[in-house]
Design a protein around this motif. Structure first.
Motif, PDB file in Angstrom:
ATOM      1  N   SER A  27      -1.981 -17.630   5.057  1.00 48.92           N
ATOM      2  CA  SER A  27      -1.078 -17.472   3.633  1.00 48.92           C
ATOM      3  C   SER A  27      -0.576 -15.881   3.883  1.00 48.92           C
ATOM      4  N   THR A  28      -1.534 -15.364   3.889  1.00 50.86           N
ATOM      5  CA  THR A  28      -1.949 -13.904   3.333  1.00 50.86           C
ATOM      6  C   THR A  28      -0.458 -13.435   4.445  1.00 50.86           C
ATOM      7  N   VAL A  29      -1.033 -13.316   6.483  1.00 48.13           N
ATOM      8  CA  VAL A  29       0.753 -12.659   6.683  1.00 48.13           C
ATOM      9  C   VAL A  29       1.602 -13.564   6.537  1.00 48.13           C
ATOM     10  N   ASN A  30       1.305 -14.868   6.258  1.00 53.29           N
ATOM     11  CA  ASN A  30       3.086 -15.443   5.400  1.00 53.29           C
ATOM     12  C   ASN A  30       3.423 -14.461   4.411  1.00 53.29           C
ATOM     13  N   TYR A  31       2.134 -14.495   3.593  1.00 52.50           N
ATOM     14  CA  TYR A  31       2.995 -13.584   1.768  1.00 52.50           C
ATOM     15  C   TYR A  31       4.107 -12.595   2.314  1.00 52.50           C
ATOM     16  N   ARG A  32       3.611 -11.810   3.280  1.00 53.27           N
ATOM     17  CA  ARG A  32       3.696 -10.288   3.894  1.00 53.27           C
ATOM     18  C   ARG A  32       5.128 -10.732   4.112  1.00 53.27           C
ATOM     19  N   GLU A  33       5.146 -11.881   5.383  1.00 58.44           N
ATOM     20  CA  GLU A  33       6.150 -10.941   6.451  1.00 58.44           C
ATOM     21  C   GLU A  33       7.021 -11.925   5.234  1.00 58.44           C
ATOM     22  N   ALA A  34       7.501 -13.179   4.000  1.00 61.44           N
ATOM     23  CA  ALA A  34       8.073 -13.790   3.348  1.00 61.44           C
ATOM     24  C   ALA A  34       8.768 -12.578   2.130  1.00 61.44           C
ATOM     25  N   TYR A  35       7.571 -12.511   1.288  1.00 64.78           N
ATOM     26  CA  TYR A  35       7.649 -11.685   0.315  1.00 64.78           C
ATOM     27  C   TYR A  35       7.663 -10.315   0.669  1.00 64.78           C
ATOM     28  N   ASP A  36       7.331  -9.564   1.744  1.00 65.13           N
ATOM     29  CA  ASP A  36       7.379  -8.245   1.423  1.00 65.13           C
ATOM     30  C   ASP A  36       5.934  -7.959   1.064  1.00 65.13           C
ATOM     31  N   LEU A  37       4.752  -8.499   0.916  1.00 70.66           N
ATOM     32  CA  LEU A  37       3.878  -7.796  -0.099  1.00 70.66           C
ATOM     33  C   LEU A  37       3.066  -7.150   0.673  1.00 70.66           C
ATOM     34  N   PHE A  38       2.610  -6.585  -0.279  1.00 68.22           N
ATOM     35  CA  PHE A  38       1.783  -5.926   0.951  1.00 68.22           C
ATOM     36  C   PHE A  38       0.323  -6.136   0.952  1.00 68.22           C
ATOM     37  N   ALA A  39      -0.404  -7.204   1.914  1.00 70.97           N
ATOM     38  CA  ALA A  39      -1.024  -8.311   1.345  1.00 70.97           C
ATOM     39  C   ALA A  39      -1.831  -8.195   3.376  1.00 70.97           C
TER      40      ALA A  39
END
Ligand code: NDP
Ligand code: GDR
Length: 337
Positions: free
Chosen positions: A164-176
């Motif tokens: 989920s963390t990797v996905n939110y980084r890739e999908a929404y450009d979050l610094f996660a």
């Protein structure tokens, strides 16, 4: 103005050390505490500040990782620079007894937090407490490229949190980022994890309060590090220019039997006289050997572990002996080491 951080799991082992670290760095620290019928803030009592204290830098909030709306409201109100998601049902054996609860809090909880950051529309860096348990039966040494093969509901929930963390980084450009931390221990370790169970028993046996210690699988191999050093690695990950995932480990491992030997020997005792087997402490599926390769964290974060497991065993035995002596003398026992 100093930075602000929100820590879920602030009352746990890592949360307490991380809160101390961030306070020394000038942060204002917000901690998420779940409601309990008895006090659950023992590990942070020594840094607690009353709500009436002017300019206080440790602020506690009641919420729960199962309550997505509360998370959105909290994040929108605080808009912290950094969020550390350390909250979890973190006991592997217990996760077999409470698999759905573990999946909810440890797995879905991480996505609730990511989604809350997104919904609040804030510019926040997120640390996810991923775990070597995700590697499960993958043979050691394990690093960032080792495929996951979890062996418990807890391990499965952590794999969900990781992706989920990797996905939110890739999908929404979050610094996660994911910190894939191997076992780390301290005098503040929960009493039912194997190292602390052993060192606490050593202190009680030495004082004549206990004469047996019931244990499960003594052949399991773990790479045990020192928790205060590991929270430093969490912070370093969020200070980089780009978000990434890192293994954090010492690279040196021992068996539970070897840890028993080191801990009992530190108090001048022979473990074989006291330890007995109870299948109750075995797991339906076990993780046999975790030995981490933290080369990437060394190269990119400049992070190097100092305390290896034999010294850790001595540190924990001494702390438990001191705490028990103080308790028996009627003194207030502090866990600020
Ligand atoms: P602890 O079990 O000591 O602390 C867990 C924290 O999570 C506690 O503050 C606990 O609160 C809180 N918590 C539990 N359930 C909820 C919930 N429903 N909502 C909000 N908070 C909750 O764990 P550690 O400090 O050892 O570990 C920190 C994190 O790192 C965890 O996510 C763990 O899974 C992970 N991890 C730990 C490793 C280790 O070796 N220690 C290695 C790799 C990963 P309360 O005090 O009320 O119980
Ligand atoms: P672990 O830690 O499962 O690795 O998860 P734990 O200390 O519980 O067990 C380590 C190993 O010791 C064996 N063992 C026993 N364990 C416990 N708790 N009690 C016993 O009596 C006993 N006897 C033998 C276990 O079978 C196991 O092989 C910890 C947690 O902090 C997770 O949250 C974290 O993600 C991982 O470390 C990395």
């Amino acid at each position: 103005m100093g930075k602000t951080a929100l820590i879920t799991g602030v009352t746990g082992q890592d949360g307490s050390y991380l809160a101390e670290l961030l306070l020394t760095k000038g942060y204002t620290v917000h901690g998420l505490v779940r409601r309990s019928s008895s006090f659950n803030t023992e590990r942070i009592d020594h840094i607690y500040e009353e709500p009436q204290e002017p300019g206080r830098r440790l602020v506690l909030h009641h919420a729960d990782l199962s309550d997505g709306v509360a998370l959105v409201n909290l994040l929108r109100d605080l808009a912290p620079d950094e969020v550390y998601n350390l909250g979890a049902q973190s006991h592997v054996r217990v996760s077999f007894d409470a698999p759905l609860y573990t999946a909810d809090v440890t797995g879905l909880g991480s996505m609730r937090l990511l989604e809350a950051v997104r919904a609040a529309g804030i510019d926040t860096r997120i640390y996810q407490a991923s775990s070597s348990e995700m590697f499960g039966s993958a043979p050691p040494p394990q690093n960032e490229r080792t495929p996951f093969h979890p062996r418990s509901p807890y391990g499965c929930a952590k794999v969900f949190g990781y992706w989920s963390t990797v996905n939110y980084r890739e999908a929404y450009d979050l610094f996660a980022v994911n910190g894939i931390l191997f076992n780390h221990e301290s005098p503040r370790r929960g009493e039912t994890f194997v190292t602390r169970k052993i060192t606490r028993a050593v202190a009680r046996i030495r004082a004549g309060l206990q004469d047996r210690l019931y244990m499960g699988n003594l052949d399991a191999i773990r790479d045990w590090g020192y928790a205060p050093e590991y929270v430093e690695a969490m912070w370093l990950m969020l200070q980089r220019d780009v978000p990434d995932d890192y293994v954090v480990a010492t690279g040196e491992a021992g068996s539970v039997r070897q840890f028993l030997d080191a801990a009992f020997t530190a108090a001048g005792l022979d473990w074989a006289e006291y330890v007995r087997f109870d299948p109750k402490y075995e797991r339906p599926s076990e993780v046999d050997a975790l030995i981490g390769d933290a080369t990437k964290a060394g190269d990119l974060l400049g992070w190097k572990p100092q305390v290896k497991w034999p010294e850790l065993a001595r540190i924990m035995v001494e702390a438990d002996i001191d705490a028990l002596d103080a308790e028996l003398a009627g003194a207030t026992v502090r866990i600020d080491r």
